[in-house]
Design a protein around this motif. Sequence first.
Motif, short mmCIF file in Angstrom:
data_model
loop_
_atom_site.label_atom_id
_atom_site.label_comp_id
_atom_site.label_asym_id
_atom_site.label_seq_id
_atom_site.Cartn_x
_atom_site.Cartn_y
_atom_site.Cartn_z
N ARG A 80 -4.45 -0.41 -5.53
CA ARG A 80 -3.97 -1.40 -4.96
C ARG A 80 -2.89 -2.34 -5.94
N SER A 81 -2.97 -1.55 -7.50
CA SER A 81 -2.33 -2.75 -8.55
C SER A 81 -1.05 -1.75 -8.56
N PHE A 82 -0.99 -0.41 -8.17
CA PHE A 82 0.09 0.44 -8.15
C PHE A 82 1.31 0.15 -7.09
N GLU A 83 0.64 0.07 -5.56
CA GLU A 83 1.55 0.05 -4.50
C GLU A 83 1.81 -1.51 -4.61
N GLN A 84 2.77 -2.21 -4.46
CA GLN A 84 2.68 -3.66 -4.31
C GLN A 84 4.31 -4.42 -3.15
N LYS A 85 5.07 -3.40 -2.58
CA LYS A 85 5.56 -3.99 -1.64
C LYS A 85 5.44 -2.35 -0.82
N ARG A 86 5.46 -2.69 0.86
CA ARG A 86 5.70 -1.75 1.98
C ARG A 86 7.07 -2.20 2.34
N ALA A 87 8.11 -1.19 2.74
CA ALA A 87 8.53 -1.36 4.30
C ALA A 87 8.18 -1.44 5.54
N GLU A 88 8.78 -1.98 6.40
CA GLU A 88 8.88 -2.12 7.83
C GLU A 88 8.70 -1.12 8.59
N THR A 89 10.04 -0.23 8.46
CA THR A 89 10.50 1.08 9.00
C THR A 89 9.77 1.82 9.12
N VAL A 90 9.08 2.39 10.55
CA VAL A 90 8.70 3.68 10.06
C VAL A 90 9.54 5.19 11.06
N SER A 91 9.11 5.92 10.48
CA SER A 91 10.66 7.68 11.61
C SER A 91 9.09 8.78 11.28
N THR A 92 9.59 9.14 10.76
CA THR A 92 8.41 10.98 9.98
C THR A 92 7.46 10.46 10.25
N SER A 93 6.05 10.31 9.96
CA SER A 93 4.99 10.52 9.32
C SER A 93 4.85 11.40 8.50
N GLN A 94 4.22 11.67 7.27
CA GLN A 94 3.46 12.95 6.10
C GLN A 94 2.68 12.09 5.44
N ILE A 95 1.20 13.01 5.90
CA ILE A 95 0.45 12.91 4.91
C ILE A 95 -0.12 13.57 3.83
N LEU A 96 0.56 12.95 2.36
CA LEU A 96 -0.03 13.74 0.92
C LEU A 96 -1.10 13.60 1.07
N CYS A 97 -1.93 14.83 0.50
CA CYS A 97 -3.56 14.64 -0.15
C CYS A 97 -3.63 15.97 -0.97
N ASN A 98 -4.22 15.53 -2.04
CA ASN A 98 -4.50 16.59 -3.28
C ASN A 98 -5.59 17.25 -3.45
N GLY A 99 -7.11 17.01 -2.80
CA GLY A 99 -7.88 18.41 -2.79
C GLY A 99 -8.95 17.15 -2.62
N PRO A 100 -9.17 16.25 -2.17
CA PRO A 100 -10.83 15.12 -2.15
C PRO A 100 -11.28 16.16 -0.68
N GLY A 101 -12.50 16.29 0.05
CA GLY A 101 -13.16 16.50 0.70
C GLY A 101 -12.54 15.28 2.55
N THR A 102 -12.16 14.51 2.42
CA THR A 102 -11.63 13.19 2.69
C THR A 102 -10.57 13.47 3.34
N CYS A 103 -10.13 14.21 2.90
CA CYS A 103 -8.53 14.96 3.38
C CYS A 103 -8.14 15.68 4.60
N VAL A 104 -9.99 16.44 4.60
CA VAL A 104 -10.07 17.06 5.48
C VAL A 104 -9.69 16.23 6.82
N PRO A 105 -10.58 15.86 7.30
CA PRO A 105 -11.02 15.17 8.28
C PRO A 105 -9.82 14.34 8.82
N VAL A 106 -9.27 13.96 7.89
CA VAL A 106 -7.61 13.29 8.30
C VAL A 106 -6.70 14.11 8.57
N CYS A 107 -6.81 15.70 7.83
CA CYS A 107 -5.83 16.22 8.56
C CYS A 107 -5.42 16.61 9.42
#
Length: 170
Positions: A80-107
């Motif tokens: 929350r402290s890192f991410e302060q602004k969000r854009a409104e437009t959506v084009s291609t979706s990407q998932i970025l992950c780096n190893g926590p077990g919670t990323c497997v069911p999401v992917c």
Amino acid sequence: MEPWLSAAFLLLLSSLLLPLVLLARRRRSRRTPPFSLLVVAGSGGHTTEILRLLSCLSESYSPRHYVFADSDTMSEAKIRSFEQKRAETVSTSQILCNGPGTCVPVCMSALLLGLLGIKRAIIVYVESICRVETLSLSGKILYYFSDYFIVQWPDLKEKYPKSIYLGRIV
């Protein structure tokens, strides 16, 4: 000043400026479209690594959406402290992950949505810097399903040829 001399000067000036104007237009049209990015955060060092990765991304990767465990209040606060602004437009979706077990069911859910033709997502997996010789369990699973599998050690690139070795990126 002779009229033909001023006409020649204007012709010369316009012939020099025209290519620059066309080049500037061409560069503007090559901008990358915005990407919707889903970030899977894990506790502890995983959150630190993913935030370092995110700090290197351009504003084209927005809006950003985050997934983390309910019990992981520290990661939520950091994000929350890192991410302060969000854009409104959506084009291609990407998932970025780096190893926590919670990323497997999401992917896997994202893959299922793609197979059903509902929403295609590009999965970018970055193996943790601490994985020098072997992949994490999440990495072993997502190696076969990710679109881009990035490792940070050359030994892993040799063992897993589909991977992309970029050196230390975190």
